[in-house]
Design a protein around this motif. Structure first.
Motif, PDB file in Angstrom:
ATOM      1  N   ARG A  19       2.957   5.961  -2.755  1.00 48.39           N
ATOM      2  CA  ARG A  19       4.098   6.798  -3.140  1.00 48.39           C
ATOM      3  C   ARG A  19       4.152   6.944  -4.656  1.00 48.39           C
ATOM      4  O   ARG A  19       4.379   8.039  -5.181  1.00 48.39           O
ATOM      5  CB  ARG A  19       5.395   6.174  -2.613  1.00 48.39           C
ATOM      6  N   LYS A  20       3.932   5.858  -5.374  1.00 50.31           N
ATOM      7  CA  LYS A  20       3.958   5.877  -6.841  1.00 50.31           C
ATOM      8  C   LYS A  20       2.940   6.863  -7.403  1.00 50.31           C
ATOM      9  O   LYS A  20       3.209   7.577  -8.373  1.00 50.31           O
ATOM     10  CB  LYS A  20       3.675   4.459  -7.363  1.00 50.31           C
ATOM     11  N   PHE A  21       1.752   6.910  -6.795  1.00 52.61           N
ATOM     12  CA  PHE A  21       0.686   7.770  -7.310  1.00 52.61           C
ATOM     13  C   PHE A  21       0.577   9.103  -6.586  1.00 52.61           C
ATOM     14  O   PHE A  21      -0.310   9.905  -6.887  1.00 52.61           O
ATOM     15  CB  PHE A  21      -0.640   7.015  -7.285  1.00 52.61           C
ATOM     16  N   GLY A  22       1.466   9.354  -5.630  1.00 56.98           N
ATOM     17  CA  GLY A  22       1.519  10.648  -4.975  1.00 56.98           C
ATOM     18  C   GLY A  22       0.345  10.957  -4.072  1.00 56.98           C
ATOM     19  O   GLY A  22      -0.090  12.111  -3.985  1.00 56.98           O
ATOM     20  N   ILE A  23      -0.186   9.927  -3.408  1.00 54.02           N
ATOM     21  CA  ILE A  23      -1.300  10.120  -2.472  1.00 54.02           C
ATOM     22  C   ILE A  23      -0.980   9.395  -1.172  1.00 54.02           C
ATOM     23  O   ILE A  23      -0.035   8.612  -1.105  1.00 54.02           O
ATOM     24  CB  ILE A  23      -2.645   9.616  -3.049  1.00 54.02           C
ATOM     25  N   SER A  24      -1.750   9.654  -0.149  1.00 54.80           N
ATOM     26  CA  SER A  24      -1.493   9.002   1.133  1.00 54.80           C
ATOM     27  C   SER A  24      -1.977   7.554   1.085  1.00 54.80           C
ATOM     28  O   SER A  24      -2.936   7.230   0.367  1.00 54.80           O
ATOM     29  CB  SER A  24      -2.201   9.739   2.268  1.00 54.80           C
ATOM     30  N   TYR A  47      -5.708   7.206   1.945  1.00 51.00           N
ATOM     31  CA  TYR A  47      -6.578   7.662   0.860  1.00 51.00           C
ATOM     32  C   TYR A  47      -6.618   6.639  -0.273  1.00 51.00           C
ATOM     33  O   TYR A  47      -7.678   6.348  -0.826  1.00 51.00           O
ATOM     34  CB  TYR A  47      -6.125   9.029   0.347  1.00 51.00           C
ATOM     35  N   LEU A  48      -5.457   6.075  -0.606  1.00 54.51           N
ATOM     36  CA  LEU A  48      -5.396   5.042  -1.633  1.00 54.51           C
ATOM     37  C   LEU A  48      -6.300   3.868  -1.269  1.00 54.51           C
ATOM     38  O   LEU A  48      -7.093   3.408  -2.091  1.00 54.51           O
ATOM     39  CB  LEU A  48      -3.963   4.548  -1.834  1.00 54.51           C
ATOM     40  N   SER A  49      -6.198   3.398  -0.037  1.00 47.67           N
ATOM     41  CA  SER A  49      -7.032   2.271   0.398  1.00 47.67           C
ATOM     42  C   SER A  49      -8.507   2.609   0.303  1.00 47.67           C
ATOM     43  O   SER A  49      -9.311   1.791  -0.155  1.00 47.67           O
ATOM     44  CB  SER A  49      -6.689   1.881   1.840  1.00 47.67           C
ATOM     45  N   ARG A  50      -8.854   3.793   0.734  1.00 43.12           N
ATOM     46  CA  ARG A  50     -10.257   4.198   0.742  1.00 43.12           C
ATOM     47  C   ARG A  50     -10.826   4.299  -0.670  1.00 43.12           C
ATOM     48  O   ARG A  50     -11.882   3.750  -0.969  1.00 43.12           O
ATOM     49  CB  ARG A  50     -10.436   5.516   1.489  1.00 43.12           C
ATOM     50  N   ILE A  51     -10.116   4.970  -1.560  1.00 43.19           N
ATOM     51  CA  ILE A  51     -10.655   5.124  -2.913  1.00 43.19           C
ATOM     52  C   ILE A  51     -10.619   3.804  -3.682  1.00 43.19           C
ATOM     53  O   ILE A  51     -11.496   3.553  -4.501  1.00 43.19           O
ATOM     54  CB  ILE A  51      -9.962   6.255  -3.708  1.00 43.19           C
ATOM     55  N   PHE A  52      -9.629   2.976  -3.397  1.00 42.71           N
ATOM     56  CA  PHE A  52      -9.577   1.686  -4.070  1.00 42.71           C
ATOM     57  C   PHE A  52     -10.782   0.831  -3.696  1.00 42.71           C
ATOM     58  O   PHE A  52     -11.427   0.238  -4.552  1.00 42.71           O
ATOM     59  CB  PHE A  52      -8.276   0.936  -3.753  1.00 42.71           C
ATOM     60  N   ARG A  53     -11.107   0.796  -2.401  1.00 44.61           N
ATOM     61  CA  ARG A  53     -12.257   0.015  -1.950  1.00 44.61           C
ATOM     62  C   ARG A  53     -13.564   0.582  -2.500  1.00 44.61           C
ATOM     63  O   ARG A  53     -14.440  -0.159  -2.929  1.00 44.61           O
ATOM     64  CB  ARG A  53     -12.325  -0.066  -0.432  1.00 44.61           C
ATOM     65  N   GLU A  54     -13.690   1.894  -2.518  1.00 45.46           N
ATOM     66  CA  GLU A  54     -14.899   2.524  -3.055  1.00 45.46           C
ATOM     67  C   GLU A  54     -15.078   2.198  -4.538  1.00 45.46           C
ATOM     68  O   GLU A  54     -16.184   1.933  -4.991  1.00 45.46           O
ATOM     69  CB  GLU A  54     -14.847   4.041  -2.868  1.00 45.46           C
ATOM     70  N   TYR A  55     -13.986   2.201  -5.272  1.00 46.60           N
ATOM     71  CA  TYR A  55     -14.049   1.970  -6.711  1.00 46.60           C
ATOM     72  C   TYR A  55     -14.246   0.495  -7.052  1.00 46.60           C
ATOM     73  O   TYR A  55     -15.032   0.157  -7.927  1.00 46.60           O
ATOM     74  CB  TYR A  55     -12.772   2.490  -7.370  1.00 46.60           C
ATOM     75  N   SER A  56     -13.518  -0.383  -6.363  1.00 46.17           N
ATOM     76  CA  SER A  56     -13.494  -1.798  -6.748  1.00 46.17           C
ATOM     77  C   SER A  56     -14.400  -2.696  -5.908  1.00 46.17           C
ATOM     78  O   SER A  56     -14.753  -3.785  -6.335  1.00 46.17           O
ATOM     79  CB  SER A  56     -12.069  -2.338  -6.661  1.00 46.17           C
ATOM     80  N   GLY A  57     -14.703  -2.271  -4.693  1.00 45.48           N
ATOM     81  CA  GLY A  57     -15.509  -3.102  -3.810  1.00 45.48           C
ATOM     82  C   GLY A  57     -14.711  -4.100  -3.000  1.00 45.48           C
ATOM     83  O   GLY A  57     -15.273  -4.865  -2.218  1.00 45.48           O
ATOM     84  N   VAL A  58     -13.398  -4.138  -3.195  1.00 45.45           N
ATOM     85  CA  VAL A  58     -12.526  -5.029  -2.422  1.00 45.45           C
ATOM     86  C   VAL A  58     -11.365  -4.217  -1.865  1.00 45.45           C
ATOM     87  O   VAL A  58     -11.020  -3.163  -2.397  1.00 45.45           O
ATOM     88  CB  VAL A  58     -11.972  -6.210  -3.260  1.00 45.45           C
ATOM     89  N   CYS A  59     -10.749  -4.732  -0.821  1.00 47.68           N
ATOM     90  CA  CYS A  59      -9.599  -4.008  -0.275  1.00 47.68           C
ATOM     91  C   CYS A  59      -8.383  -4.238  -1.172  1.00 47.68           C
ATOM     92  O   CYS A  59      -8.279  -5.246  -1.886  1.00 47.68           O
ATOM     93  CB  CYS A  59      -9.337  -4.389   1.171  1.00 47.68           C
ATOM     94  N   LEU A  60      -7.485  -3.305  -1.150  1.00 46.66           N
ATOM     95  CA  LEU A  60      -6.318  -3.299  -2.023  1.00 46.66           C
ATOM     96  C   LEU A  60      -5.502  -4.578  -1.899  1.00 46.66           C
ATOM     97  O   LEU A  60      -5.166  -5.208  -2.905  1.00 46.66           O
ATOM     98  CB  LEU A  60      -5.452  -2.071  -1.704  1.00 46.66           C
ATOM     99  N   ARG A 120       0.839  -1.204   0.000  1.00 49.44           N
ATOM    100  CA  ARG A 120       0.000   0.000   0.000  1.00 49.44           C
ATOM    101  C   ARG A 120       0.870   1.248   0.000  1.00 49.44           C
ATOM    102  O   ARG A 120       0.613   2.206  -0.741  1.00 49.44           O
ATOM    103  CB  ARG A 120      -0.914  -0.026   1.225  1.00 49.44           C
ATOM    104  N   ASN A 121       1.919   1.249   0.804  1.00 52.97           N
ATOM    105  CA  ASN A 121       2.807   2.412   0.886  1.00 52.97           C
ATOM    106  C   ASN A 121       3.530   2.664  -0.429  1.00 52.97           C
ATOM    107  O   ASN A 121       3.657   3.818  -0.862  1.00 52.97           O
ATOM    108  CB  ASN A 121       3.806   2.246   2.022  1.00 52.97           C
TER     109      ASN A 121
END
Length: 97
Positions: free
Chosen positions: A19-24, A27-40, A14-15
């Motif tokens: 870092r690759k996408f320049g977000i925390s 936040y990455l975990s949250r938006i990934f779950r919202e978009y995909s329905g599964v945890c990263l 996750r880290n």
């Protein structure tokens, strides 16, 4: 999701991804779950297992090579993840081909 599938052999924590996408990371975990329905992390493991299944079905790749080429760093972690996702052992996939 595309980046993950194209970089399965790399460290995909996750880290590192955040870092690759320049977000925390949170936040990455949250938006990934919202978009995909599964945890990263579950998504990464599922993709790696699917890649291993594809390799094993070719028939000429060993279980160890399939695990390594799918991004797993240990055979124990591979067997645990494979069983958790599929309910089978890697050799069961190979013998069904």
């Amino acid at each position: 999701m595309v980046y993950i599938k194209e970089h399965l052999q790399e460290a995909l924590s996750r880290n590192e991804l955040a870092r690759k996408f320049g977000i925390s990371p949170s936040y990455l975990s949250r938006i990934f779950r919202e978009y995909s329905g599964v945890c990263l992390q579950n998504y990464i493991v599922q993709c790696r297992v699917q890649r291993a299944i594809s390799l094993l079905k070719q028939g000429d790749v060993s279980v160890l090579d399939a695990a390594l080429e799918s991004g797993f760093t240990s055979t124990s972690g591979f067997y645990r993840a494979f069983s958790g996702v599929t309910g089978m052992k890697p050799r069961d996939v190979r013998s069904s081909v």
